[in-house]
Motif scaffolding. Structure first.
Motif, PDB file in Angstrom:
ATOM      1  N   SER A 460       0.554  -1.386   0.090  1.00  0.00           N
ATOM      2  CA  SER A 460      -0.297  -0.210   0.110  1.00  0.00           C
ATOM      3  C   SER A 460       0.785   1.149   0.108  1.00  0.00           C
ATOM      4  CB  SER A 460      -1.244  -0.345   1.341  1.00  0.00           C
ATOM      5  OG  SER A 460      -1.237   0.895   1.561  1.00  0.00           O
ATOM      6  N   LYS A 461       1.686   1.501   1.082  1.00  0.00           N
ATOM      7  CA  LYS A 461       2.668   2.322   0.345  1.00  0.00           C
ATOM      8  C   LYS A 461       3.272   2.515  -0.265  1.00  0.00           C
ATOM      9  CE  LYS A 461       4.396   2.166   5.597  1.00  0.00           C
ATOM     10  NZ  LYS A 461       4.733   1.322   7.093  1.00  0.00           N
ATOM     11  N   LEU A 462       3.846   1.497  -1.166  1.00  0.00           N
ATOM     12  CA  LEU A 462       4.710   1.322  -2.585  1.00  0.00           C
ATOM     13  C   LEU A 462       3.710   1.980  -3.282  1.00  0.00           C
ATOM     14  CD1 LEU A 462       6.538  -1.506  -2.382  1.00  0.00           C
ATOM     15  CD2 LEU A 462       7.556   1.045  -2.117  1.00  0.00           C
ATOM     16  N   THR A 476      -2.346   2.518 -10.972  1.00  0.00           N
ATOM     17  CA  THR A 476      -2.127   2.290 -10.189  1.00  0.00           C
ATOM     18  C   THR A 476      -3.085   2.305  -9.177  1.00  0.00           C
ATOM     19  OG1 THR A 476      -0.184   4.054 -10.813  1.00  0.00           O
ATOM     20  CG2 THR A 476      -0.444   3.553  -8.220  1.00  0.00           C
ATOM     21  N   HIS A 477      -3.391   3.684  -8.615  1.00  0.00           N
ATOM     22  CA  HIS A 477      -5.727   4.212  -8.273  1.00  0.00           C
ATOM     23  C   HIS A 477      -6.096   2.231  -7.807  1.00  0.00           C
ATOM     24  CE1 HIS A 477      -5.104   7.502  -7.384  1.00  0.00           C
ATOM     25  NE2 HIS A 477      -5.056   8.071  -8.582  1.00  0.00           N
ATOM     26  N   THR A 478      -6.394   0.971  -8.890  1.00  0.00           N
ATOM     27  CA  THR A 478      -7.003   0.111  -9.382  1.00  0.00           C
ATOM     28  C   THR A 478      -6.168  -0.656  -8.497  1.00  0.00           C
ATOM     29  OG1 THR A 478      -8.057  -0.073 -11.344  1.00  0.00           O
ATOM     30  CG2 THR A 478      -7.884  -1.546 -10.485  1.00  0.00           C
ATOM     31  N   ALA A 479      -4.834  -0.910  -8.181  1.00  0.00           N
ATOM     32  CA  ALA A 479      -4.592  -2.070  -8.350  1.00  0.00           C
ATOM     33  C   ALA A 479      -3.937  -1.784  -5.951  1.00  0.00           C
ATOM     34  CB  ALA A 479      -2.218  -1.728  -8.087  1.00  0.00           C
ATOM     35  N   LEU A 480      -4.316  -0.277  -5.825  1.00  0.00           N
ATOM     36  CA  LEU A 480      -3.938   0.629  -4.609  1.00  0.00           C
ATOM     37  C   LEU A 480      -5.514   0.345  -3.852  1.00  0.00           C
ATOM     38  CD1 LEU A 480      -2.892   1.809  -1.826  1.00  0.00           C
ATOM     39  CD2 LEU A 480      -4.089   3.889  -2.974  1.00  0.00           C
ATOM     40  N   ALA A 492     -12.221   2.462   2.173  1.00  0.00           N
ATOM     41  CA  ALA A 492     -11.196   3.411   1.184  1.00  0.00           C
ATOM     42  C   ALA A 492     -11.188   2.370  -0.013  1.00  0.00           C
ATOM     43  CB  ALA A 492      -9.812   2.860   1.987  1.00  0.00           C
ATOM     44  N   ALA A 493     -11.119   1.248  -0.205  1.00  0.00           N
ATOM     45  CA  ALA A 493     -11.260   0.265  -1.448  1.00  0.00           C
ATOM     46  C   ALA A 493     -12.109   1.196  -2.732  1.00  0.00           C
ATOM     47  CB  ALA A 493     -11.752  -0.991  -0.969  1.00  0.00           C
ATOM     48  N   ALA A 494     -13.677   1.086  -1.426  1.00  0.00           N
ATOM     49  CA  ALA A 494     -14.737   1.737  -2.812  1.00  0.00           C
ATOM     50  C   ALA A 494     -14.164   3.081  -3.222  1.00  0.00           C
ATOM     51  CB  ALA A 494     -15.535   1.831  -2.173  1.00  0.00           C
ATOM     52  N   SER A 495     -13.745   4.123  -2.506  1.00  0.00           N
ATOM     53  CA  SER A 495     -13.292   5.279  -2.676  1.00  0.00           C
ATOM     54  C   SER A 495     -12.526   4.919  -3.661  1.00  0.00           C
ATOM     55  CB  SER A 495     -13.059   5.541  -1.545  1.00  0.00           C
ATOM     56  OG  SER A 495     -12.323   7.350  -1.988  1.00  0.00           O
ATOM     57  N   THR A 496     -11.244   4.649  -4.035  1.00  0.00           N
ATOM     58  CA  THR A 496      -9.686   4.178  -4.917  1.00  0.00           C
ATOM     59  C   THR A 496     -10.626   3.868  -5.586  1.00  0.00           C
ATOM     60  OG1 THR A 496      -8.581   4.192  -2.388  1.00  0.00           O
ATOM     61  CG2 THR A 496      -7.896   3.995  -4.861  1.00  0.00           C
ATOM     62  N   TYR A 497     -11.561   2.504  -6.268  1.00  0.00           N
ATOM     63  CA  TYR A 497     -11.679   2.190  -7.240  1.00  0.00           C
ATOM     64  C   TYR A 497     -12.224   3.224  -7.684  1.00  0.00           C
ATOM     65  CZ  TYR A 497     -10.936  -2.673  -5.283  1.00  0.00           C
ATOM     66  OH  TYR A 497     -10.472  -3.784  -5.085  1.00  0.00           O
ATOM     67  N   HIS A 498     -13.389   3.725  -7.755  1.00  0.00           N
ATOM     68  CA  HIS A 498     -13.951   4.927  -7.806  1.00  0.00           C
ATOM     69  C   HIS A 498     -13.569   6.187  -8.601  1.00  0.00           C
ATOM     70  CE1 HIS A 498     -18.476   4.619  -7.024  1.00  0.00           C
ATOM     71  NE2 HIS A 498     -18.426   4.689  -5.910  1.00  0.00           N
ATOM     72  N   THR A 499     -12.162   6.694  -8.159  1.00  0.00           N
ATOM     73  CA  THR A 499     -11.295   7.314  -9.036  1.00  0.00           C
ATOM     74  C   THR A 499     -10.407   6.865  -9.871  1.00  0.00           C
ATOM     75  OG1 THR A 499     -10.507   8.134  -6.330  1.00  0.00           O
ATOM     76  CG2 THR A 499      -9.159   8.413  -7.726  1.00  0.00           C
ATOM     77  N   GLU A 506     -12.955   2.913 -18.688  1.00  0.00           N
ATOM     78  CA  GLU A 506     -13.082   1.683 -19.137  1.00  0.00           C
ATOM     79  C   GLU A 506     -12.080   0.632 -18.950  1.00  0.00           C
ATOM     80  OE1 GLU A 506      -9.756   4.442 -22.076  1.00  0.00           O
ATOM     81  OE2 GLU A 506     -11.812   4.117 -20.752  1.00  0.00           O
ATOM     82  N   GLU A 507     -11.525   1.068 -17.563  1.00  0.00           N
ATOM     83  CA  GLU A 507     -10.790   0.095 -16.530  1.00  0.00           C
ATOM     84  C   GLU A 507     -11.510  -0.704 -16.022  1.00  0.00           C
ATOM     85  OE1 GLU A 507      -7.157  -0.472 -14.060  1.00  0.00           O
ATOM     86  OE2 GLU A 507      -7.488   1.054 -15.613  1.00  0.00           O
ATOM     87  N   SER A 508     -12.147  -1.852 -17.086  1.00  0.00           N
ATOM     88  CA  SER A 508     -12.857  -2.732 -16.450  1.00  0.00           C
ATOM     89  C   SER A 508     -12.452  -3.783 -14.968  1.00  0.00           C
ATOM     90  CB  SER A 508     -13.042  -4.127 -17.251  1.00  0.00           C
ATOM     91  OG  SER A 508     -12.140  -4.523 -17.806  1.00  0.00           O
ATOM     92  N   ILE A 509     -11.224  -3.718 -14.625  1.00  0.00           N
ATOM     93  CA  ILE A 509     -11.145  -4.442 -13.661  1.00  0.00           C
ATOM     94  C   ILE A 509     -11.208  -4.047 -12.406  1.00  0.00           C
ATOM     95  CG2 ILE A 509      -9.306  -5.054 -12.049  1.00  0.00           C
ATOM     96  CD1 ILE A 509      -7.394  -5.520 -14.663  1.00  0.00           C
TER      97      ILE A 509
END
Length: 531
Positions: A460-462, A476-480, A492-499, A506-509
């Motif tokens: 997460s830090k990286l 990178t947002h998806t991976a975080l 926090a994950a839901a917010s990051t996926y939204h970003t 088109e970021e299907s993942i």
């Protein structure tokens, strides 16, 4: 009717004045007038030293006017093309070089001035500039014949004859002939006295490509401290090259633009300026510059390289390959064109053709490590990991401080499932790069490795460090978000996926993971698999 007397009484002609006029017109670039006057001085003179000097002026004017065969004929007809007339011999070799008769050029020059031969005894009394120039031309001919070791020896001889022969040092530095770790001893031999600014310039030439940032900065600072030289195009060119090879493309472009504004036709400036524009995807600038270069100089390889870069930046790879091929046809030793040729093939997964281009670059420039890195990358693309590792290690031997081959070794280890080994490689690459502007990819891959071995906090830090370097990258947002998701931080994950989806709809993942995350927020008992 009386017959007119057409005889000429030459008693009133001042031939010294004619010779002066010939030399002056040659300086002014009016070669037909210079050749005419010098030719008349040759015709009137008896065979002597003065006649040979006049003939040399005739030959030089023909050579500089682009008529090398005629210049060579004059030298041979007057018998001043042999070692007994060193300057005429040098000009004869230059004529043969321009005529692409490399072996005849070497035969005309004979053995090195530093060898113990009767010829070298004659040449040993010549000015240092003449001896250095002969060594330089000899090296250029060897280079054209792909005799790399002998070319290196000739360029080193040129610097031994005269430390001011900058072209020899430049060819040792950027010709790809010498391994970077061996270059310094050739360019900066012990005990030679040169002005501080020239020594600093040589210091940069010796260090560029070694990725010794402190040494480069120290030499550049010394070089630029000389009054007035900080705006020298040659010095700006070497700074742009150092920044480009360190993959700091934005900084290299800034320096390149400054140099380009001072001299838009400087070959080294143009080479790195075009490469920076391509790396940064500035297609509009490449279009206008390529159009102008082709109109002004269609016989220059750099003109067509610019056109190829434009199509490369537009992802029109077939057209790019056509113009890269044209550039290599005009100048078979243009390293940038061969590498770009390979990149254009690699972009369309044509690995065999890409490797052929990279292998040609490696053969022509045996001291360059980047062709080996790209060959290894193509083997890795084909999952031939043993071959790819071998080429990456070859590249590391040539340039041990470049993080690129170390990074690629980490990628291979990751793909082989050796995550802890990959962590070691990526951390080594980060240490070499000093976390510079191109370390984002290494940080990103290192974060993946930590996630795969279950070290989610470190991962997460990286990822967050990656976002500091490139905050608009959706992957990178998806991976975080995935890491936060695995740590149970669903909000926090839901917010990051939204970003991530906002940056790249088109970021299907990210879309799939967001759906899972929302379901889990309503049903916490559902397990989550971060793989």
């Amino acid at each position: 009717m009386a017959t007119p007397d057409l005889s000429i009484d030459d008693g009133g002609t001042n031939w010294d004045e004619v010779r002066y006029k010939a030399a002056r017109y040659a300086e002014l670039g009016v070669f037909p007038v210079a050749r005419f006057l010098a030719d008349k001085a040759v015709a009137i003179a008896e065979p002597c030293e003065g006649r040979r000097a006049d003939a040399l002026i005739v030959a030089r004017t023909a050579f500089h006017a682009g008529d090398a065969p005629r210049a060579l004929h004059v030298l041979r007809s007057e018998g001043i093309d042999g070692p007994a007339a060193p300057e005429g011999n040098l000009l004869a070799a230059q004529c043969l070089f321009v005529m692409r008769k490399w072996e005849d050029c070497l035969e005309t020059l004979g053995p090195s001035e530093l060898d113990a031969t009767p010829t070298s005894d004659v040449l040993g009394h010549q000015p240092a500039e003449v001896r250095a120039a002969r060594c330089l031309v000899r090296g250029m001919a060897f280079e054209q014949l792909d005799h790399g070791p002998r070319a290196i020896e000739a360029y080193a001889d040129a610097l031994r004859c005269d430390r001011f022969c900058v072209e020899a040092a430049r060819r040792l530095s950027d010709g790809g002939l010498v391994e970077p770790v061996k270059r310094r001893a050739l360019i900066l031999p012990d005990g030679d006295e040169v002005p501080p600014w020239l020594n600093a310039y040589y210091d940069v030439l010796a260090n560029v490509g070694l990725f010794e940032t402190d040494a480069e900065n120290r030499a550049l600072g010394c070089m630029e401290s000389a009054p007035g030289l900080s705006t020298s195009v040659d010095f700006l060119a070497i700074r742009a090259r150092a920044l480009f090879e360190a993959q700091d493309f934005h900084a290299a472009l800034v320096v390149g633009q400054r140099a380009f504004s001072l001299d838009p036709y400087h070959r080294e400036v143009l080479t790195y300026y075009l490469a920076c524009l391509c790396e940064l995807g500035t297609s509009q600038a490449l279009f206008s510059l390529g159009h102008r270069l082709v109109n002004e100089n269609p016989k220059s390889s750099l003109s067509w390289l610019a056109v190829g870069y434009y199509y490369m930046s537009c992802e029109k790879f077939e057209l790019a390959r056509r113009y890269f091929h044209k550039a290599t046809s005009l100048d078979p030793r243009l390293a940038a064109a061969w590498l770009a040729f390979g990149h254009a093939f690699a972009a369309q997964d044509e690995s065999d053709q890409a490797m052929a281009a990279y292998r040609t670059a490696s053969r022509l420039f045996p001291g360059a490590h980047l062709p080996l890195v790209y060959i290894g990358a193509e083997y890795a693309r084909q999952s031939s990991f043993s071959h790819s590792i071998r080429f990456f290690r070859y590249a590391m031997a040539l340039s041990p401080l470049d993080p690129a081959p170390v990074h690629e070794l980490g990628v291979v280890s990751y793909r082989c499932g050796k995550f802890r080994e990959a962590i070691e490689h990526f951390e080594h690459a980060l240490a070499l790069s000093n976390r510079g502007p191109k370390s984002e990819a290494t940080l990103f891959n290192l974060a993946h490795c930590h996630r795969r071995v279950g070290q989610l906090g470190q991962a997460s830090k990286l990822y967050e460090l990656c976002l500091v370097l490139s905050p608009q990258r959706a992957s990178t947002h998806t991976a975080l978000g995935l890491t936060q998701h695995a740590m149970g931080k669903l909000s926090a994950a839901a917010s990051t996926y939204h970003t991530a989806l906002r940056l790249s709809p088109e970021e299907s993942i990210a879309s799939s993971l967001l759906e899972r995350c929302l379901r889990e927020m309503t049903d916490p008992s559902r397990p989550f698999d971060s793989d």
